[in-house]
Design a protein around this motif. Sequence first.
Motif, PDB file in Angstrom:
ATOM      1  N   TYR A  49      37.050  51.815  49.594  1.00  0.00           N
ATOM      2  CA  TYR A  49      37.984  51.735  48.801  1.00  0.00           C
ATOM      3  C   TYR A  49      37.962  52.776  47.413  1.00  0.00           C
ATOM      4  O   TYR A  49      37.134  53.453  46.921  1.00  0.00           O
ATOM      5  N   TRP A  78      44.679  41.498  52.737  1.00  0.00           N
ATOM      6  CA  TRP A  78      45.224  42.690  51.752  1.00  0.00           C
ATOM      7  C   TRP A  78      46.053  42.036  50.898  1.00  0.00           C
ATOM      8  O   TRP A  78      46.254  43.050  49.828  1.00  0.00           O
ATOM      9  N   LEU A  82      45.753  43.105  46.899  1.00  0.00           N
ATOM     10  CA  LEU A  82      46.262  43.704  46.301  1.00  0.00           C
ATOM     11  C   LEU A  82      46.812  42.930  45.176  1.00  0.00           C
ATOM     12  O   LEU A  82      47.030  44.083  44.556  1.00  0.00           O
ATOM     13  N   ASN A  84      46.460  40.502  44.117  1.00  0.00           N
ATOM     14  CA  ASN A  84      45.401  40.358  42.706  1.00  0.00           C
ATOM     15  C   ASN A  84      44.867  41.418  42.235  1.00  0.00           C
ATOM     16  O   ASN A  84      45.208  40.952  40.841  1.00  0.00           O
ATOM     17  N   ILE A  85      45.372  42.513  42.310  1.00  0.00           N
ATOM     18  CA  ILE A  85      44.065  43.941  42.093  1.00  0.00           C
ATOM     19  C   ILE A  85      44.621  44.586  41.418  1.00  0.00           C
ATOM     20  O   ILE A  85      44.416  44.611  39.800  1.00  0.00           O
ATOM     21  N   LYS A  86      46.057  44.900  41.535  1.00  0.00           N
ATOM     22  CA  LYS A  86      46.429  44.963  40.840  1.00  0.00           C
ATOM     23  C   LYS A  86      47.148  44.461  39.255  1.00  0.00           C
ATOM     24  O   LYS A  86      47.555  45.352  38.082  1.00  0.00           O
ATOM     25  N   SER A  89      44.082  44.605  37.173  1.00  0.00           N
ATOM     26  CA  SER A  89      43.932  45.979  36.255  1.00  0.00           C
ATOM     27  C   SER A  89      44.955  46.467  35.286  1.00  0.00           C
ATOM     28  O   SER A  89      44.822  46.670  35.150  1.00  0.00           O
TER      29      SER A  89
END
Length: 93
Positions: A49, A78, A82, A84-86, A89
């Motif tokens: 990543y 993913w 993704l 959740n990551i967004k 962040s």
Amino acid sequence: KKGYGLIGTIIENIPNEVIAMKYSGQLVDGKKDYDSENAKKFIGNIERYTLSENNGVTTLNIYCDMDAEYYTMMNGMWDTALINIKRLSEAKE
């Protein structure tokens, strides 16, 4: 599922830039598995990543060195990860 996942080693870690993992097995019902046929499908697979920034826009790139079956499985995961990551962040402290 709790107690299920992959076993691997971080092979590259540059904070805020890169993280890469190389897999050596799987965790099944809380037990390490390096020898089953299914575990052998993951051995040697790499996920990498990277984050890059351009004009205030951050992009997350995913590189995968794995067979098509595993890639198809991960591709579905993913989609959720993704999101959740967004969300994480962009969260305010």
